[in-house]
Enzyme design. Structure first.
Site, short mmCIF file in Angstrom:
data_model
loop_
_atom_site.label_atom_id
_atom_site.label_comp_id
_atom_site.label_asym_id
_atom_site.label_seq_id
_atom_site.Cartn_x
_atom_site.Cartn_y
_atom_site.Cartn_z
N ASN A 171 10.61 -9.40 20.29
CA ASN A 171 9.74 -8.48 19.57
C ASN A 171 8.84 -9.22 18.59
O ASN A 171 7.69 -8.82 18.38
CB ASN A 171 10.59 -7.43 18.86
CG ASN A 171 11.25 -6.50 19.87
OD1 ASN A 171 11.04 -6.66 21.08
ND2 ASN A 171 12.04 -5.56 19.40
N THR A 203 12.60 -5.71 28.88
CA THR A 203 13.30 -6.76 28.14
C THR A 203 14.52 -6.21 27.39
O THR A 203 15.66 -6.48 27.77
CB THR A 203 12.34 -7.47 27.18
OG1 THR A 203 11.76 -6.49 26.33
CG2 THR A 203 11.26 -8.18 27.94
N ASP A 204 14.28 -5.38 26.36
CA ASP A 204 15.40 -4.85 25.58
C ASP A 204 16.29 -3.98 26.46
O ASP A 204 17.51 -3.99 26.36
CB ASP A 204 14.90 -3.99 24.42
CG ASP A 204 14.16 -4.82 23.40
OD1 ASP A 204 14.11 -6.05 23.59
OD2 ASP A 204 13.63 -4.26 22.43
N ALA A 214 7.40 -1.37 19.41
CA ALA A 214 7.66 -2.67 20.02
C ALA A 214 8.58 -3.51 19.16
O ALA A 214 9.38 -4.30 19.65
CB ALA A 214 6.34 -3.39 20.24
N ASP A 259 57.44 -3.75 17.16
CA ASP A 259 57.91 -2.90 18.26
C ASP A 259 58.73 -1.70 17.78
O ASP A 259 58.78 -0.69 18.44
CB ASP A 259 58.70 -3.72 19.28
CG ASP A 259 59.73 -4.63 18.62
OD1 ASP A 259 60.01 -4.42 17.41
OD2 ASP A 259 60.26 -5.54 19.27
N ASP A 316 56.30 -11.53 16.44
CA ASP A 316 57.75 -11.45 16.57
C ASP A 316 58.19 -12.61 17.43
O ASP A 316 57.39 -13.19 18.14
CB ASP A 316 58.14 -10.19 17.35
CG ASP A 316 57.99 -8.94 16.53
OD1 ASP A 316 57.97 -9.06 15.30
OD2 ASP A 316 57.92 -7.86 17.14
N ASP A 329 58.26 -0.67 12.06
CA ASP A 329 57.14 -1.61 12.03
C ASP A 329 55.81 -0.90 11.84
O ASP A 329 54.80 -1.52 11.54
CB ASP A 329 57.08 -2.41 13.33
CG ASP A 329 58.18 -3.46 13.40
OD1 ASP A 329 58.64 -3.89 12.33
OD2 ASP A 329 58.58 -3.83 14.51
P1 ATP Z 1 61.87 -10.23 16.59
O1 ATP Z 1 61.33 -9.67 17.85
O2 ATP Z 1 61.26 -9.77 15.33
O3 ATP Z 1 62.03 -11.68 16.65
P2 ATP Z 1 64.60 -9.97 16.59
O4 ATP Z 1 65.10 -9.50 17.91
O5 ATP Z 1 64.74 -11.37 16.22
O6 ATP Z 1 63.18 -9.49 16.48
P3 ATP Z 1 66.06 -7.87 15.51
O7 ATP Z 1 66.03 -7.25 16.84
O8 ATP Z 1 65.76 -7.07 14.31
O9 ATP Z 1 65.15 -9.11 15.43
O10 ATP Z 1 67.46 -8.56 15.37
C1 ATP Z 1 67.84 -9.17 14.19
C2 ATP Z 1 69.29 -9.55 14.25
O11 ATP Z 1 70.05 -8.40 14.51
C3 ATP Z 1 69.61 -10.52 15.37
O12 ATP Z 1 69.54 -11.83 14.91
C4 ATP Z 1 71.02 -10.15 15.73
O13 ATP Z 1 71.92 -10.85 14.93
C5 ATP Z 1 71.12 -8.69 15.39
N1 ATP Z 1 70.99 -7.86 16.59
C6 ATP Z 1 69.97 -7.84 17.45
N2 ATP Z 1 70.18 -6.96 18.43
C7 ATP Z 1 71.36 -6.40 18.18
C8 ATP Z 1 72.16 -5.40 18.83
N3 ATP Z 1 71.74 -4.80 19.92
N4 ATP Z 1 73.32 -5.07 18.28
C9 ATP Z 1 73.75 -5.66 17.17
N5 ATP Z 1 73.07 -6.60 16.52
C10 ATP Z 1 71.90 -6.98 17.00
#
Ligand code: ATP
Length: 913
Positions: free
Chosen positions: A719, A758-759, A299, A653, A345, A657
């Protein structure tokens, strides 16, 4: 384009009878032919037939618990064993009826435990199935998405950085493709992959540079591959020891509750011995007292505890899923409740990830939203942005609407260019891409290398750009786009009105000032540059001595619902942090918009590097915004926060990461934009990529923790009440001087019956309790806090004592009156007292009326069941088994009245608090 292999239902399309095994040794055409497929993949019909033949692409988990095993496991529970011992003892004492009844009750408990665990297991399995990655594959000649489970040999799939390799593959096309194979081969560095056949046939797995194996991950580049083996036929499937195992390790809370259970078991044995001694002193027979003592021990122990915990956690996982949070690891459900910091992010999580180009800034001029090609320099800027770009615009209807496939930042460039009459397909013909350096979040830029499509196309280029002189005798053209600060470090010239000038300090300052001005308005800014290359150049030497073209700024509005979620975090004692790769000014602007910070303090990745380990805790303690960080900084931030005792949820993402996600208490991956690798490393996946969902999951985590505590409080107090009755009854009888017909207050079976109701039943309904209104208005519980923290121990004890005393009082009074139903009154009052106790336990601070008496419908269903069962026990032949008698209406009303009294006391105490 080759035809798809689909000759209609009657055409022969077998899988190769004796599949080749040395796929690496065959060239691509032979491989495709051997698999009766083409580089455009299979048709749905053929795929379905092959699936029927080879099964789903999944590994059989040896650890999955079979239902029968789960049922048998219920009988290994210490508490059930004690009960079984009691039943055997009854048999030994020649009490067949009792023994039979105890066996029946043991069976019932086992079934109850089994059903709860079975449901929990199924819920967890369903959550797991949702985590199966999706693959980009060609079917019917079209590129589409399908679940990795549906892949069959012959399927042709695309691979890109961040993908899990979903089956065993032969690579048929590679663009800087690198695969991390440590899980399979132990090699820690990613392996470069190519499509050419290997000369040797006997090559170890680790050196098969044209193959990809299930269980490994793409760390860089992209490629195309044909599936050669799936499921258990894969190399991973063949190594039984490496099979994914379902972990049944208990969560921290389960461990803690297990400890509570064990302590109660010890308490139960002590109390049982006490009762045994008391009974013997008062002259009861050894046999009867032994049985009673065992029942008392039972119990005291909340039998329902393990099953209720598993069930509540799994149920919580499902509730979170309804709010778009997919739990991948069960302990996360409870850890979420104690999160003190959410690191998020920016792009896509706090913002909408819907980018729109708003400014084009060439080195010469600054013009608002591009409209027509007024300025060739702008055209040049846009064209470079379109060519150095992996996104696509896909028409969705004839009306000219389109959808962006790929990265929204790149999609925004395509849209802006298309509005100005520059189409990717056309430009790509003129300047076909020959190679590339993909984007990564460390360099924060990407580069593509282009050849010239031919003299005729040069004319079109001249139309667009006014001149082709920027690639005089160049064989190749490198185009780079990326974060401006980093880009300037590899740039030596500026393109001004068709001429290259030296990038001197004045230019540098001008460009950076322009960049800051845009960023401080919350815009994401990309710099664009180019470089003519006379001959082929090693890729690592391409990104240097670039010529700067200009800036493209885009807005990405904050998600409208996030500001409220951030405010909720504040009232809930949770600190939200923004960690972004974007520019500090952009980050700061968005963070202020959302209420993440009030000041303009931003810590950059460079500052984190300079700070060193000693100063790091100070930095993370005071800033809420971190910008221009790379994934390794995330790891540093998590470590520093955790060292300060915080419970950290961290989003991510990308491929890089993964370590930070693993290190965080709760790694949160993105369901839409995240990579498979990030998802694999995470504890929870946001199906909508939305920050608000993390906050919702935290709320659910708190609700679950509350509900489990509620169950413990309810069961333990109940209990205590039963034990008080058992212990105090002999004292009451001997002190009152009444004739002692029995020293045993409740029969063993009656105690078991009560515990079942109960329980077993009422306790279960605690898991369905909706959130208390204050759930996000109080600080998170500390993980180190015990279950009974915050005054709960005291509340449990007094409620338990009141239950015991009320029931004892009622029974004693009937006994004193010489009424034979005294024992039935005690059992019934205990049952009804616990029904009202359950209602009173629903909220710790708010009154029952304020939370809505009927707001937990499951509980009411169970209350009806419990009352019904108790009436059955009193008024049907069941009463003979349970040693009960029929009660009068007055008796019943009295029992209910005691329950109301208890509820009044519980509510009164709440009001006083
Ligand atoms: P978070 O989701 O962390 O905020 P973010 O999108 O800000 O990510 P990143 O995607 O790493 O960070 O982008 C960082 C920098 O890289 C941006 O500020 C931009 O100047 C450059 N960047 C982002 N996407 C591209 C791309 N497709 N081509 C070239 N440069 C890019």
């Amino acid at each position: 384009m080759q035809p798809i292999v689909d000759g209609g239902p009657t055409a022969p399309r077998p899988l190769p009878a004796a599949p080749l095994t040395a796929w690496h040794h065959e060239d691509v055409p032979t491989t495709l032919a051997a698999l009766t497929t083409t580089s455009d993949g299979l048709s749905d019909t053929v795929a379905a037939e092959r699936r029927a033949q080879c099964g789903l692409n999944e590994l059989h988990e040896q650890q999955t618990r079979r239902p029968l095993l789960m049922l048998l496991e219920q009988f290994t529970n210490v508490m059930v064993l004690i009960l079984l011992a009691a039943a055997l003892l009854s048999l030994f004492l020649d009490k067949q009826l009792e023994a039979g009844a105890i066996f029946a009750i043991v069976g019932l408990f086992a079934l109850l435990g089994f059903f709860q665990e079975y449901r929990a297991e199924r819920a967890i399995a369903a959550l797991k199935r949702l985590s199966v990655p999706h693959v980009r594959a060609y079917r019917n000649g079209q590129l589409g998405e399908l679940s990795a489970r549906d892949l069959v040999p012959g399927d042709v799939i695309l691979l890109e950085a961040g993908n899990l390799v979903p089956a065993d593959l032969r690579i048929i096309e590679s663009v800087n493709l690198r695969i991390q194979e440590a899980a399979l081969t132990g090699e820690s560095l990613p392996i470069s992959k190519q499509s050419e056949a290997l000369a040797q046939q006997a090559v170890p797995l680790a050196e098969r540079r044209n193959m990809g194996y299930l269980g490994t991950t793409v760390s860089y580049g992209r490629g195309r591959a044909v599936v050669v083996a799936t499921g258990m036929q894969t190399e991973l499937g063949k190594i039984a020891t490496m099979l994914q195992q379902v972990s049944h390790a208990p969560t921290p809370l389960q461990q803690r509750l297990d400890r509570v259970g064990k302590q109660l078991a010890v308490a139960g044995i002590v109390v049982a011995l006490l009762i045994l001694g008391l009974g013997l002193v008062m002259g009861e027979s050894l046999g009867a007292m032994l049985l009673t003592a065992i029942s008392v021990a039972v119990a005291v122990i909340p039998e329902g505890l393990p099953a209720v915990v598993t069930f509540t956690l799994a149920l919580g996982g499902q509730r979170m899923l309804r709010r778009q949070a997919l739990i991948r690891k069960l302990p996360a459900v409870e850890t979420l409740g104690s999160v003190t910091i959410i690191c998020s992010d920016k792009t896509g999580t706090l913002t909408e990830n819907r980018m729109t180009v708003t400014r084009l800034v060439t080195t010469g001029t600054m013009v608002a939203q591009p409209n027509g090609l007024a300025d060739h320099e702008q055209g040049l800027l846009l064209a470079a942005g379109v060519l150095c770009n992996d996104a696509e615009l896909q028409p969705t209807s004839d009306s000219g609407a389109y959808r962006i496939l790929g990265d929204p930042t790149e999609g925004a460039l395509l849209v802006a260019a298309a509005n100005a009459g520059l189409l990717k397909a056309e430009l790509q013909q003129a300047l076909p891409r020959v190679s590339e350096l993909p984007f990564d979040s460390e360099r924060k830029r990407m580069t593509t290398l282009h050849a010239r499509g031919g003299a005729a196309l040069d004319q079109r280029l001249a139309q667009v750009w006014g001149q082709t002189s920027f690639m005089p005798a160049a064989e190749l053209l490198a185009l780079t786009k990326g974060a401006v600060d980093g880009l300037l470090e590899v740039t030596s010239q500026v393109w001004v009105h068709g001429q290259a000038e030296v990038l001197d300090e004045a230019w540098r300052a001008k460009i950076l000032a322009e960049n800051s001005a845009l960023a401080s308005n919350g815009m994401r800014v990309l710099g664009i540059a180019f470089r003519p290359l006379p001959t082929e150049t090693a890729t690592e030497l391409v990104e240097r001595e670039l010529i700067f073209l200009g800036l493209v700024a885009m807005i990405d509005p904050p998600r409208p619902e996030v500001a409220a979620a951030v405010a909720t975090c504040r009232t809930a004692g949770i600190r939200p942090l923004m960690i972004t790769g974007d520019h500090p000014l952009t980050a700061s602007y968005i963070a202020r918009e959302l209420g993440i910070t009030q000041d303009s303090m931003v810590v950059t990745g460079a500052e984190l590097d300079q700070a060193g380990n000693a100063a790091l805790p100070e930095l993370v303690a005071h800033s809420n915004v971190f910008a221009r960080v790379s994934p390794e900084h995330k790891l540093k931030i998590v470590a520093a926060l955790r060292s300060q005792g915080h419970v950290v949820a961290m989003t991510g993402d990308g491929v890089n990461d993964a370590p930070a996600l693993k290190q965080a208490d709760i790694g949160v991956a993105m369901g839409i934009t995240g990579t498979d690798v990030a998802r694999e490393a995470s504890d929870m996946v946001l199906r909508d990529d939305n920050f608000t969902t993390i906050v919702a999951a935290v709320e659910e985590g708190r609700v679950i923790y509350d509900n489990l505590r509620r169950f413990v409080k309810f069961a333990v107090a109940g209990n205590i009440g039963k034990v008080a009755v058992m212990l105090l009854w002999p004292l009451l009888i001997s002190l009152s001087g009444l004739p002692s017909t029995t020293m045993v207050a409740l029969l063993p079976l009656q105690l078991l019956w009560l515990n079942l109701m109960t329980d077993g039943l009422l306790g279960l309904s605690m898991g369905f309790e909706p959130a208390e209104r204050s759930v996000m208005q109080r600080p998170p519980h500390r993980p180190s806090d015990g279950i009974f923290a915050g005054g709960m121990a005291w509340q449990t004890i007094w409620v338990g004592m009141v239950i015991g005393l009320l029931s004892l009082g009622a029974g004693g009074w009937y006994y004193w009156q010489g009424l034979s139903q005294w024992q039935t009154v005690m059992v019934t009052s205990l049952a009804f007292l616990q029904v009202f106790q359950a209602l009173g336990t629903r909220s710790t601070s708010a009154s029952l009326w304020s939370i809505g008496i009927f707001s937990n419908r499951v509980m009411w269903g169970i209350i009806v069941l419990v009352v019904g069962l108790q009436l059955l026990a009193i008024y049907t032949p069941l009463s003979i088994f349970l040693g009960m008698q029929a009660l009068t209406l007055f008796d019943l009303l009295l029992c209910i009245g005691l329950g109301v009294l208890l509820l009044g006391a519980i509510e009164g105490a709440k009001a006083l608090r």
